[in-house]
Scaffold this active site. Sequence first.
Site, PDB file in Angstrom:
ATOM      1  N   HIS A   1      32.682  38.649  36.516  1.00 47.15           N
ATOM      2  CA  HIS A   1      32.289  39.750  35.634  1.00 47.15           C
ATOM      3  C   HIS A   1      31.601  40.816  36.461  1.00 47.15           C
ATOM      4  CE1 HIS A   1      30.464  41.917  32.285  1.00 47.15           C
ATOM      5  NE2 HIS A   1      31.373  41.324  31.537  1.00 47.15           N
TER       6      HIS A   1
ATOM      7  N   ASP B   1      35.820  35.318  27.974  1.00 51.36           N
ATOM      8  CA  ASP B   1      37.245  35.103  27.687  1.00 51.36           C
ATOM      9  C   ASP B   1      37.720  33.715  28.070  1.00 51.36           C
ATOM     10  OD1 ASP B   1      37.823  37.601  26.594  1.00 51.36           O
ATOM     11  OD2 ASP B   1      37.727  38.481  28.590  1.00 51.36           O
TER      12      ASP B   1
HETATM   13  N1  ACO Z   1      39.344  34.717  40.729  1.00 47.75           N
HETATM   14  C1  ACO Z   1      39.256  34.707  42.084  1.00 47.75           C
HETATM   15  N2  ACO Z   1      38.504  35.580  42.787  1.00 47.75           N
HETATM   16  C2  ACO Z   1      37.820  36.520  42.113  1.00 47.75           C
HETATM   17  C3  ACO Z   1      37.849  36.586  40.699  1.00 47.75           C
HETATM   18  C4  ACO Z   1      38.653  35.645  39.997  1.00 47.75           C
HETATM   19  N3  ACO Z   1      38.718  35.666  38.661  1.00 47.75           N
HETATM   20  N4  ACO Z   1      37.082  37.614  40.282  1.00 47.75           N
HETATM   21  C5  ACO Z   1      36.569  38.171  41.392  1.00 47.75           C
HETATM   22  N5  ACO Z   1      37.012  37.510  42.497  1.00 47.75           N
HETATM   23  C6  ACO Z   1      36.632  37.782  43.895  1.00 47.75           C
HETATM   24  C7  ACO Z   1      37.356  38.991  44.446  1.00 47.75           C
HETATM   25  O1  ACO Z   1      38.574  38.627  45.044  1.00 47.75           O
HETATM   26  C8  ACO Z   1      36.332  39.512  45.416  1.00 47.75           C
HETATM   27  O2  ACO Z   1      36.375  38.682  46.562  1.00 47.75           O
HETATM   28  P1  ACO Z   1      36.127  39.338  48.046  1.00 47.75           P
HETATM   29  O3  ACO Z   1      34.699  39.811  48.025  1.00 47.75           O
HETATM   30  O4  ACO Z   1      36.388  38.219  48.985  1.00 47.75           O
HETATM   31  O5  ACO Z   1      37.100  40.474  48.148  1.00 47.75           O
HETATM   32  C9  ACO Z   1      34.992  39.244  44.736  1.00 47.75           C
HETATM   33  O6  ACO Z   1      35.242  38.107  43.892  1.00 47.75           O
HETATM   34  C10 ACO Z   1      34.478  40.414  43.906  1.00 47.75           C
HETATM   35  O7  ACO Z   1      35.485  40.795  42.968  1.00 47.75           O
HETATM   36  P2  ACO Z   1      35.711  42.279  42.431  1.00 47.75           P
HETATM   37  O8  ACO Z   1      37.111  42.418  41.943  1.00 47.75           O
HETATM   38  O9  ACO Z   1      35.216  43.258  43.440  1.00 47.75           O
HETATM   39  O10 ACO Z   1      34.703  42.306  41.203  1.00 47.75           O
HETATM   40  P3  ACO Z   1      34.691  43.344  40.010  1.00 47.75           P
HETATM   41  O11 ACO Z   1      33.305  43.385  39.506  1.00 47.75           O
HETATM   42  O12 ACO Z   1      35.296  44.633  40.416  1.00 47.75           O
HETATM   43  O13 ACO Z   1      35.690  42.684  38.938  1.00 47.75           O
HETATM   44  C11 ACO Z   1      36.541  41.394  37.139  1.00 47.75           C
HETATM   45  C12 ACO Z   1      35.261  41.985  37.805  1.00 47.75           C
HETATM   46  C13 ACO Z   1      37.583  42.497  36.911  1.00 47.75           C
HETATM   47  C14 ACO Z   1      36.132  40.844  35.770  1.00 47.75           C
HETATM   48  C15 ACO Z   1      37.095  40.261  38.041  1.00 47.75           C
HETATM   49  O14 ACO Z   1      36.126  39.250  38.216  1.00 47.75           O
HETATM   50  C16 ACO Z   1      38.406  39.657  37.485  1.00 47.75           C
HETATM   51  O15 ACO Z   1      39.465  40.193  37.725  1.00 47.75           O
HETATM   52  N6  ACO Z   1      38.308  38.520  36.705  1.00 47.75           N
HETATM   53  C17 ACO Z   1      39.477  37.928  36.125  1.00 47.75           C
HETATM   54  C18 ACO Z   1      39.858  38.660  34.833  1.00 47.75           C
HETATM   55  C19 ACO Z   1      38.881  38.424  33.714  1.00 47.75           C
HETATM   56  O16 ACO Z   1      38.512  37.290  33.423  1.00 47.75           O
HETATM   57  N7  ACO Z   1      38.488  39.520  33.031  1.00 47.75           N
HETATM   58  C20 ACO Z   1      37.589  39.466  31.881  1.00 47.75           C
HETATM   59  C21 ACO Z   1      36.263  40.063  32.201  1.00 47.75           C
HETATM   60  S1  ACO Z   1      35.171  39.882  30.811  1.00 47.75           S
HETATM   61  C22 ACO Z   1      35.659  41.098  29.758  1.00 47.75           C
HETATM   62  O17 ACO Z   1      36.178  42.116  30.077  1.00 47.75           O
HETATM   63  C23 ACO Z   1      35.421  40.833  28.328  1.00 47.75           C
END
Ligand code: ACO
Length: 428
Positions: free
Chosen positions: A317, A374
């Site tokens: 998140h 979620d």
């Molecule tokens: N699985 C694996 N790795 C992940 C995940 C995941 N679900 N989420 C983040 N990471 C990793 C990224 O690859 C990144 O790694 P790195 O530093 O080695 O490059 C690090 O964690 C940071 O991730 P970002 O994408 O920079 O984080 P951001 O805050 O931009 O994204 C998000 C947040 C979009 C929710 C992301 O965690 C994601 O895509 N999650 C999966 C989709 C999801 O569950 N969305 C629902 C969110 S809750 C809502 O909207 C109600």
Amino acid sequence: MRQDNTFTLTDNRTGKKYEYAIKEGSRGPAAVDMRTFFKDTGMFSYDPGYTSTASCSSSITFIDGEKGELRYRGIPIETLATEHNYLDTCYLLLNETLPTDNERLQFDLELRHRAFLHEGLRNLFNAFPDNAHPMATLSAAVTALASFYDEHLDICDEAEYTEMASRIIAKIPTIAAFAYRHSLGIPFIQPDIDLSFTKNFLTMMRAYPGGKMHLGPLGHEDIKEVEVRALDTIFTLHADHEQNASTTVVRGVASTGAHPYVAIASGISALWGRAHGGANESVIAQLESIGSVENVEKFIARAKDPNDDFRLMGFGHRVYKNFDPRAKILKKLQDELKVTLGLNSELMEIAAKIEETALNDDYFISRKLYPNVDFYTGIILTALKIPKNMFTPIFVIGRTVGWITQWIEFKKDPESKIARPRQLYTGK
Ligand code: ACO
């Protein structure tokens, strides 16, 4: 003399210093007031994804992502989810206080009366192909609603904007249920004024037309109270979440002066994406594709592989760097439903294995990736016999009150301006 409540930036190319006021909120990080930064320096601040930007000030929702705390109008989400219901939460968001008994009754009655759709709007559903995703139909129908209530809203007139807000909150479940039934080609069920907000929605989803609509084939109550309570809790947990992607879109559209229902329709579109509200549908699709508990390790390895764009849906998140407090409540609810509804599915086992593995894996621990809201909603909604393509519309039903409350706040805020960011040009 340097002022204590200011922030000084130095341009190391020239040695010139620029001072900005620090704005303190009531809780949470303070903000540096950068509004004159471009005028002062001729430069922009660069912040793709707005990770360090407060786009507005707001008194609706407070999140402490490090602690895993969420409050609406100062009241902890745990209190609202356990001692109140979704309608109380809507009232709280819109009016800043919880309702008295009489106010609760009036608000409930108002929503029941406003749940019906204009007959003309019903025709719109026929324009969509069979099996259209309900999110597409929902967004279009909410845009169409603007043409049925084409008011020039006076934001100073409380009666006008509260009517506009209750109307959209009341009609969204009906539109969502109609969109779903259209996607199956089955007849629409009209709202039943005798039923509560949440039971009415479940009835419009599940019932057969005619007769005692919410009775199952053996005459038993098809919709159990425990299911109504579970769905009502999901609505409460989704009611608002400060300046998330879809709310930012709603405020952005509000800033152009467009009709409030058009702003809500834009929020619906933004929510559909799988990085946002669409994740609940993707979680179940992913659990299905994992297929069995034995495959979990393989998929976790893919999620950790920097050369694979596979992500574990329902994890991570932008704001929570701790357990999402909504996810904690849902996990408890899921465990309760497991007992009361006698659930024990393979999907639940896969989800439990993912949760256990990820929470003990250094990749997820070091990045502070916890299950989000979620991760559990999909499992619970499946237990409530709600099909996958309705997961995100259910998020929409819960979030509509948040969007409209944020819309009203935006309109009343004298500091609001059209949303018009700039760019760092890198082209020819
Ligand atoms: N699985 C694996 N790795 C992940 C995940 C995941 N679900 N989420 C983040 N990471 C990793 C990224 O690859 C990144 O790694 P790195 O530093 O080695 O490059 C690090 O964690 C940071 O991730 P970002 O994408 O920079 O984080 P951001 O805050 O931009 O994204 C998000 C947040 C979009 C929710 C992301 O965690 C994601 O895509 N999650 C999966 C989709 C999801 O569950 N969305 C629902 C969110 S809750 C809502 O909207 C109600």
